[in-house]
Design an enzyme around this catalytic site. Sequence first.
Site, PDB file in Angstrom:
ATOM      1  N   CYS A 126      -3.448   0.245  -3.181  1.00 11.22           N
ATOM      2  CA  CYS A 126      -4.167   0.577  -1.947  1.00 11.22           C
ATOM      3  C   CYS A 126      -3.464   1.727  -1.216  1.00 11.22           C
ATOM      4  O   CYS A 126      -2.327   2.068  -1.547  1.00 11.22           O
ATOM      5  CB  CYS A 126      -4.260  -0.660  -1.049  1.00 11.22           C
ATOM      6  N   CYS A 161       0.839  -1.212   0.000  1.00 15.38           N
ATOM      7  CA  CYS A 161       0.000   0.000   0.000  1.00 15.38           C
ATOM      8  C   CYS A 161       0.875   1.265   0.000  1.00 15.38           C
ATOM      9  O   CYS A 161       1.910   1.311   0.673  1.00 15.38           O
ATOM     10  CB  CYS A 161      -0.893   0.008   1.242  1.00 15.38           C
TER      11      CYS A 161
END
Length: 289
Positions: A207, A126
């Site tokens: 993400c 992420c």
Amino acid sequence: MADTSFSPVPQREEDPGYRVSRRNKIWFVLGVVLLVLVVGGVVVWVVLRHMKRNSWHGRGTTANFSLVLQSRCSSYRRDPQTVPGPVDCTKIVEAFENAFIFKDPCKITEEDYEPLLKLTKQSIPCGKVLLWSKTKAMAHRFTQQRQDLFTLEDALLGYLADGLSWCGFPDSNAMNYQSCPTRGDCKENPVSVFWDVASKTFAQGACGVVNVLLNGTRSNAFDENSTFGRVELHTLKASALHVWLLHDQEGEPSDTCSGSSIAHLESIASGKSMTFNCQDIKSLDEMRV
Ligand code: N1C
């Protein structure tokens, strides 16, 4: 006076010798006609095939396509923790080629690339994805310095295909080294479908904060028709979008974070419940990712 008793006027139809030679003549003419038809057919076939190979407006398949893929695959060196399981390069090359070999180069589908996508699955941590539009070289320069960040070309799938061209024929297992269709020739061509589906998959997996490097020397830094605007933005499921708008060191910027194209981008991001941020920069050193 000539003696005609020993040279009778030939009875043409009744003379068996005459009938045989007439039949031979007919066979000969038929043979010649058939030969002309066959040779003509072959010539037309060769010419049509040649025209077909050269009929597209894009670059033909990159020379030694399979070898290039194989060597890129085996030399891929990025954080191995992002790739789940061992990479089987032979299978990957095979899956890549099967996506377009023996297929009409104007009828390629995203499903054709499904086996390749499965074999190159990679999960980027992420906050470590960098998207770009009209800033390819700069984005790559940045991720060269920052090995923890990934553009699509730093992921295995994009790394394999970056800068290559490829297409085949519907009726043969050969690759077309002469020409390949561009988007203008047909939208569902092997290269365009690949980048669309690869970009979609890459964006879907992103993400946290997603970074995007846009080009401030263009009047429309955010272009809805680019792969970023058309594909990636709409598939993002991340929590935030951070735009880095890169300008020339000198000269007036053509677009800025307060311009209308970025405002449009912000409204799309907000509609997807993403936090939005934009920063005007004049050098990659200002990028704090
Ligand atoms: O159309 P773009 O840029 O906005 O596409 C860039 C965007 C990036 O964020 C990438 O993740 O889409 C992805 N991508 C590639 O990674 C890529 N590598 C090479 C999209 N296209 C890619 N290419 C080729 O560049 C491909 O042929 C495509 O048509 C161009 C798009 O470049 P762009 O217009 O500057």
